[in-house]
Design an enzyme around this catalytic site. Structure first.
Site, PDB file in Angstrom:
ATOM      1  N   TYR A   1       0.918  -1.170   0.226  1.00 55.04           N
ATOM      2  CA  TYR A   1       0.001   0.152   0.106  1.00 55.04           C
ATOM      3  C   TYR A   1       0.734   1.188  -0.094  1.00 55.04           C
ATOM      4  O   TYR A   1       1.845   1.472   0.710  1.00 55.04           O
ATOM      5  CB  TYR A   1      -0.884   0.301   1.247  1.00 55.04           C
TER       6      TYR A   1
ATOM      7  N   TYR B   1      -5.457   5.626  -7.472  1.00 51.71           N
ATOM      8  CA  TYR B   1      -5.533   5.390  -6.031  1.00 51.71           C
ATOM      9  C   TYR B   1      -6.814   5.127  -5.664  1.00 51.71           C
ATOM     10  O   TYR B   1      -7.828   6.247  -5.802  1.00 51.71           O
ATOM     11  CB  TYR B   1      -4.929   6.815  -5.198  1.00 51.71           C
TER      12      TYR B   1
END
Ligand SMILES: [Zn+2]
Lengths: 388, 161
Positions: free
Chosen positions: A293, A343
């Site tokens: 991440y 994103y």
């Protein structure tokens, strides 16, 4: 003796059989609900499973379209499991983990996890001053610690101070993600190479973090379909097994502003990792490709340490010498990640992990059979080990 | 969130006359701001086992006691980390950007780190200390700034300006 038996294991009991996504852009005309339906139907089609067979849903608490709307729109049958996970990008892998638990324990048979978000064209959440949660905003926002970049920037500066991490280390992360995006036609940054000079002269967002240390702002949606391992073997693609799952909320942790415990630089990754490896047949040295991440570049060195790829304080040095590139020690975010593909709260890391283990990545790691996927570090988090 | 706090937030209590955000205290945090208004930096402390805790909360994570008191601190600490935010920011903050946000480790309770601003004087602007003067480890002390609307926020001054 039934009560004394060990509980069922999740290990390889379920598999991701389908993945789907919309296009990614700064602005897409369709609503989040429409994008969600498109991604989910694409994932079901990829699996070769009829929407009427879906009986489980999992998403994020920040997901605006709920399962009632989705089920109705796509034509799901009777749904017997649904749930949502909190903490923004920390919940990505947990959506799959919750479905795996539901399917492995017989609560459902076809699960869909998804995330649809118009963060590219929509408002930035931090600009809403009326949604000041008293805890912890009363301790931070009045002083101008307004955005996630400011909150993580404080940890990043301390990390640089304690361990000699430099902007070049953060650049290594940004560059690896950008290089992979340059190989991925679906990525927002597909035709936008990044150079060291661009990085070093970029405008600051929250010093020590510059523009390229921050993830993209994207409109888009993704989904995946989870079924039992047995069922997955009859689907269209090679099954990608969910080998191990974990969530992580460390003792005395405080999401995003984790400043109020003994060691703020030991975040949720450490907690999730201990559980993840405990139930796995392999360890960090056996991971062929990682999807970590990357809302902010410093989360990568912190996560590399947390998940045991190196020791405490060694995460920055780990990124040196092309370690995160294809052919390196640990190829990272092979679709471009949140920094350079899209994103969408980390869901593209899950779908890219599946592609790598199917052997269909746009920047394929040759022969990859194991993949670590992580959710947001710095918030209550989650992680998946996938294998083919 | 209690009804009172909802009302405060909804009535715009989060915005100060100078455009900066005012704290919106919850029930647990309210005493901190009440003491700050008297020029005192106090932290919540378990009345039974003596452990200090932050952010404030209803019971003690060490002994589970619901009895607490607010212990005065020396108001001294060290900079643990800092950032320099640049736009895009809320307008009143953008007007002072780049400014600093520091995280101060309290001398009396090192695990308690308070977010704040390093300023040249209690009532000075958020950007009143040049960035090159800010370094991790620098000793600081608390100062109390009363805003135009009567809120008191804790700020930080360098011990050796
Ligand atoms: Zn106690």
């Amino acid at each position: 003796m039934g009560a004394a038996r060990a509980t069922a294991t999740l290990k390889d009991a379920t598999a991701i059989a389908g993945i789907g996504q919309t296009s990614f852009a700064k602005r897409l005309p369709e609503s989040e609900k429409t994008l969600a339906c498109r991604a989910i139907l694409a994932a079901l089609d990829d699996a070769g499973i009829a929407p009427s067979e879906v009986d489980a849903f999992a998403s994020y608490t920040m997901e605006e379209t709920d399962e009632v709307e989705i089920a109705k729109a796509i034509g799901a049958g009777d749904v017997t499991f649904f749930g949502k996970v909190g903490y923004g990008g920390g919940g990505s892998c947990a959506t799959v983990a919750h479905l795996a638990a539901a399917i492995a324990t017989g609560q459902a048979s076809v699960g869909v996890a998804w995330r649809s978000r118009k963060r590219g064209s929509g408002p930035r959440p931090w600009t809403n001053t009326q949604v000041q949660l008293p805890t912890p905003a009363q301790w931070t926002r009045p002083y101008g610690l307004l955005r996630p970049a400011d909150e993580i920037g404080l940890l990043a500066r301390r990390y640089m101070h304690e361990y000699g991490a430099t902007r070049d280390h953060f650049f290594n992360v940004a560059l690896a993600c950008r290089n992979r995006a340059n190989q991925n036609p679906a990525a927002m940054m597909y035709d936008r190479p990044l150079t060291r000079e661009m990085y070093m002269t970029a405008r600051w967002i929250s010093e020590p973090l510059c523009l390229f240390d921050n993830c993209l702002e994207t409109d888009g949606a993704l989904a995946c379909v989870l079924v039992s391992a047995e069922r997955a073997r009859d689907c269209r693609h090679r099954p990608v097994y969910v080998h191990s799952v974990a969530q992580g909320l460390p003792a005395q942790h405080h999401g995003m502003v984790n400043y109020w415990n003994d060691d703020p630089l030991t975040g949720p990754s450490w907690t999730a990792a201990r559980r993840l490896w405990k139930t796995a047949d392999f360890g960090p040295q056996d991971v062929d490709v990682a999807q970590i991440y990357d809302a902010f570049t410093p989360l990568i060195p912190l996560s590399l340490e947390g998940y045991g790829f190196c020791g405490r304080g060694e995460g920055a040095a780990f990124t040196e010498g092309g370690a995160l590139e294809i052919g390196g020690r640990l190829p990272l975010n092979t679709g471009g990640g949140g920094l350079s593909e899209a994103y969408v709260h980390g869901f593209n890391l899950i779908t890219e992990g599946v592609r790598q283990l199917r052997g269909t990545g746009t920047a394929q790691v040759p022969g990859a059979t194991t993949c670590l996927v992580t959710a947001g570090e710095g918030v209550p988090t989650s992680a998946l080990l996938l294998r083919s | 969130m209690t009804q009172t706090e909802t009302t405060t937030a909804a009535s715009g209590g989060g915005d100060r006359a100078d455009g900066l955000l005012a704290p919106v205290p919850d029930d647990d945090g309210a005493p901190f701001f009440a003491y700050a208004a008297r020029g005192e930096l106090r932290v919540q402390c378990c009345a039974d086992c003596g452990e200090r805790r932050f952010p404030p909360r209803p019971c003690c994570p060490h002994c589970q006691s619901f009895e607490s008191l607010w212990k005065k601190t020396s108001g001294r600490g060290r900079i643990w980390s800092y950032v320099l935010p640049h736009p895009p920011l809320l307008p009143a903050y953008a007007a002072q950007a780049p400014y600093n946000v520091v995280l101060v480790e309290l001398a009396d309770a090192p695990r308690i780190r308070l977010v704040g601003n390093l300023v040249a004087a209690a009532d000075a602007a958020l950007n009143s200390v040049p960035p090159e003067r800010i370094r991790i480890g620098a000793p600081v002390r608390a100062a109390f700034h009363e805003t135009d609307d009567g809120f008191t926020v804790v700020r930080w001054l360098l011990e050796r300006p």
